[in-house]
Design an enzyme around this catalytic site. Structure first.
Site, PDB file in Angstrom:
ATOM      1  N   ARG A  55     -65.798  36.150 -25.946  1.00 53.62           N
ATOM      2  CA  ARG A  55     -65.321  36.832 -24.737  1.00 53.62           C
ATOM      3  C   ARG A  55     -65.562  35.980 -23.489  1.00 53.62           C
ATOM      4  O   ARG A  55     -64.808  35.997 -22.535  1.00 53.62           O
ATOM      5  CB  ARG A  55     -65.997  38.212 -24.589  1.00 53.62           C
ATOM      6  CG  ARG A  55     -65.531  38.949 -23.340  1.00 53.62           C
ATOM      7  CD  ARG A  55     -66.017  40.391 -23.187  1.00 53.62           C
ATOM      8  NE  ARG A  55     -67.065  40.837 -24.050  1.00 53.62           N
ATOM      9  CZ  ARG A  55     -68.385  40.675 -23.815  1.00 53.62           C
ATOM     10  NH1 ARG A  55     -68.809  40.078 -22.725  1.00 53.62           N
ATOM     11  NH2 ARG A  55     -69.271  41.130 -24.688  1.00 53.62           N
ATOM     12  N   TYR A 107     -41.462  43.897  -9.239  1.00 53.92           N
ATOM     13  CA  TYR A 107     -41.489  44.342 -10.623  1.00 53.92           C
ATOM     14  C   TYR A 107     -42.019  45.783 -10.701  1.00 53.92           C
ATOM     15  O   TYR A 107     -43.089  46.082 -10.139  1.00 53.92           O
ATOM     16  CB  TYR A 107     -42.392  43.386 -11.409  1.00 53.92           C
ATOM     17  CG  TYR A 107     -42.488  43.687 -12.875  1.00 53.92           C
ATOM     18  CD1 TYR A 107     -41.467  43.321 -13.742  1.00 53.92           C
ATOM     19  CD2 TYR A 107     -43.596  44.338 -13.395  1.00 53.92           C
ATOM     20  CE1 TYR A 107     -41.552  43.594 -15.090  1.00 53.92           C
ATOM     21  CE2 TYR A 107     -43.691  44.616 -14.747  1.00 53.92           C
ATOM     22  CZ  TYR A 107     -42.664  44.238 -15.591  1.00 53.92           C
ATOM     23  OH  TYR A 107     -42.764  44.516 -16.925  1.00 53.92           O
ATOM     24  N   ASP A 182     -46.943  37.070  -6.963  1.00 56.99           N
ATOM     25  CA  ASP A 182     -46.459  37.108  -8.342  1.00 56.99           C
ATOM     26  C   ASP A 182     -45.319  36.089  -8.399  1.00 56.99           C
ATOM     27  O   ASP A 182     -44.250  36.304  -7.844  1.00 56.99           O
ATOM     28  CB  ASP A 182     -45.972  38.532  -8.661  1.00 56.99           C
ATOM     29  CG  ASP A 182     -45.489  38.672 -10.105  1.00 56.99           C
ATOM     30  OD1 ASP A 182     -45.164  37.641 -10.720  1.00 56.99           O
ATOM     31  OD2 ASP A 182     -45.416  39.819 -10.594  1.00 56.99           O
ATOM     32  N   LYS A 207     -43.281  35.564 -19.826  1.00 55.80           N
ATOM     33  CA  LYS A 207     -41.955  35.129 -19.419  1.00 55.80           C
ATOM     34  C   LYS A 207     -41.847  33.600 -19.545  1.00 55.80           C
ATOM     35  O   LYS A 207     -42.019  33.092 -20.619  1.00 55.80           O
ATOM     36  CB  LYS A 207     -41.690  35.625 -17.998  1.00 55.80           C
ATOM     37  CG  LYS A 207     -42.100  37.103 -17.769  1.00 55.80           C
ATOM     38  CD  LYS A 207     -41.361  38.089 -18.663  1.00 55.80           C
ATOM     39  CE  LYS A 207     -41.991  39.479 -18.668  1.00 55.80           C
ATOM     40  NZ  LYS A 207     -42.226  40.069 -17.361  1.00 55.80           N
TER      41      LYS A 207
END
Ligand code: PLP
Length: 397
Positions: A55, A107, A182, A207
Site C-alpha cells: 500500500r 465532466y 483536470d 483515457k
C-alpha cells in the site's frame, strides 16, 4: 545513462525511458517487471533496504509514477484507482468551511462528486462559474476560497479555459489558493499546466494516458510539497491506491503516448473538417480548428489537440439514433482516449446525471454528439460517418 536521461527534455525519449530504472536494477530486464509481492523482506528489525508494504509503494507503481512526473514536468506524481479517486484525493486537500470555485462545464462525475461529497458531506462551500468570463470568475473568489478547479479542454463541448489568466487572477486575489486542472482531454502530451502556473494536474488515466480502454486509473502531478504530502497521506492512510497490474499496463502504454496522440490529432482534424463541411451538421467544436471560439487561447497554451470532437447535428433524437444505428466502425459507447473510435450523445449518456437546469445553461442539447477519434485509418472513419449521415438524411426526407 542516468545523467543523460535526466538532462533530456524530449517527450518521446522520456515516455520510453524516464523512471524505468533499468540502469539501477540488479537484474538485466529492460522492462520493469510486474512486481506482485505485497510485502518485502527486512534485513533486521528497523533495517529496511527499499520497499516495505504494497500500500505504501511498490517497484511497478514507482516506475509508473516516476514516468508520469517526468512527462508532466513535475517533481511528484501519485496514482489512484481511477480519475474520480484522484479528484477526490486532490479536493480533500480542502477542509470543512473552505470554498471551492469550479468551472461550470466539466465532466459530469466530477461535478456530482463536488456537490454530493465535498459540499454535502464535507461541508465545503461550492460555486460554479463560466471561466471564460473572467469578471464573473473574479466576483466569486472569496476570503475562504482554498481551491480553483479548471477543466480544459472541457467535457463535453471542448471549451478552452485561459489557464494563465485564471492562475494570474486567482493568485492576485490570494496566492495561497490552490489552482487545479483536470487535463484528461489534453493528456500530458499536448498541455503542460504546471508550466502555466497551475499547482496540481489531475488525469483520468483510463483515457489517453493508458489509451487502450483496458485500465481504470487516475493520477495527480504537482511540484508543491504540501499537496504531495497530502496525496501520499491519501495513499498510505486512506488506502486509495491502484492495482499493481493496472500500473504495469499503464506504464507500458505511456511508451506509445506521443505516437498515439499525434495520430489522434491527425485523424480528428480531418474528421472535424469533414463534419464542418457536411450539410447535416450544424456546427463543430474542435479547438484546433480556426472556427473554434477559443482557438487563439488553444494556440497559446496547447501544442496540439487530442481526438475529442463535439458537434451539433441537424435533427432530433430520432434522427440522431438513425445516424448512430448506421455506423459500422465507430462504436456507440461512453469513455474516450482509446485506439478505437467511440461516439456518444452526452445528454442521454455521459451527462444524464447532470440536472436539467445545468444542461440548459451549458447548452447541452440532444443533438450534441461527442466523438473520441481513434487511431484507425482516417479514410475508413470518414467513409463510415459519411454513409451514416446519408442514411440519416434519407430517413428525414
Ligand atoms: C473519465 C473522466 C474522469 C473520471 O475518471 P475515471 O477514471 O472514470 O474515474 C474525470 N474527468 C474527465 C475529464 C474524464 O474524462
Amino acid at each position: 545513462m542516468a545523467s543523460f536521461l535526466e538532462s533530456t527534455t524530449a517527450f518521446a525519449t522520456k515516455a520510453i525511458h524516464a523512471g524505468q530504472g533499468s540502469e539501477h536494477r540488479s537484474d538485466t530486464q529492460v522492462v520493469p517487471p510486474l512486481s506482485l509481492s505485497s510485502t518485502h523482506r527486512w534485513d533486521a528489525p528497523g533495517e529496511l533496504r527499499g520497499h516495505e508494504y504494497i500500500r505504501l509503494g511498490n517497484p511497478t507503481r514507482d516506475a509508473l509514477e516516476n514516468a508520469l512526473a517526468s512527462l508532466e514536468d513535475a517533481k511528484y506524481a501519485k496514482t489512484f484507482p481511477c480519475g474520480l479517486a484522484a479528484a477526490y484525493c486532490l479536493m480533500s486537500f480542502c477542509n470543512p468551511g473552505d470554498h471551492i470555485l469550479a468551472a461550470d462545464c466539466m465532466y459530469g462525475g466530477v461535478r456530482k462528486q463536488l456537490s454530493l461529497v465535498h459540499k454535502s458531506k464535507h461541508s465545503i462551500e461550492l460555486d460554479f462559474a463560466d471561466f471564460k468570463y473572467v469578471d464573473e470568475f473574479k466576483r466569486l473568489l472569496k476570503p475562504n476560497t482554498k481551491m480553483v478547479w479548471i477543466e480544459s479542454p472541457s467535457n463535453p463541448k471542448l471549451e478552452i479555459v485561459d489557464i494563465q489568466t485564471i492562475v494570474a487572477t486567482t493568485k492576485e486575489f490570494n496566492k495561497n489558493i490552490v489552482v487545479c486542472i483536470d487535463s484528461t482531454f489534453a493528456s500530458s502530451y499536448f498541455q503542460k499546466p504546471l508550466n502555466l502556473g497551475v499547482d496540481a494536474v489531475m488525469h483520468s488515466m483510463t483515457k489517453y494516458l493508458n489509451g487502450h480502454s483496458d485500465v481504470l486509473m487516475g493520477c495527480v502531478m504537482t511540484n508543491d510539497e504540501k499537496i504531495e504530502e497530502h496525496l501520499k497521506f491519501s495513499q498510505d492512510v486512506m488506502g486509495i491506491v491502484p492495482s499493481t497490474f493496472d500500473c504495469y499496463m499503464a506504464n507500458r502504454s505511456l511508451k506509445t503516448l506521443p505516437l498515439r496522440m499525434e495520430k489522434h490529432m491527425e485523424n480528428a482534424l480531418a474528421i472535424a473538417q469533414f463534419l464542418e463541411s457536411h450539410p447535416a451538421v450544424e456546427s463543430v467544436s474542435y479547438p484546433a480548428l480556426p472556427s473554434h471560439p477559443q482557438h487563439d487561447v488553444y494556440k497559446k497554451q496547447m501544442t496540439g489537440m487530442s481526438g475529442m470532437i463535439a458537434f451539433f447535428l441537424k435533427g432530433k433524437l430520432k434522427n440522431i439514433k438513425e445516424f448512430l444505428g448506421h455506423l459500422k466502425i465507430i462504436t456507440l459507447a461512453e469513455s474516450l482516449g482509446g485506439c478505437e473510435s467511440l461516439i456518444e450523445v452526452p445528454l442521454v449518456m455521459t451527462q444524464r446525471i447532470t440536472s436539467e437546469e445545468d444542461l440548459i445553461r451549458m447548452g447541452i442539447t440532444v443533438n450534441l454528439v461527442r466523438i473520441s477519434v481513434g487511431v484507425e485509418d482516417v479514410k475508413d472513419l470518414i467513409a463510415d460517418l459519411e454513409q451514416a449521415l446519408s442514411a440519416m438524411t434519407r430517413a428525414q426526407k
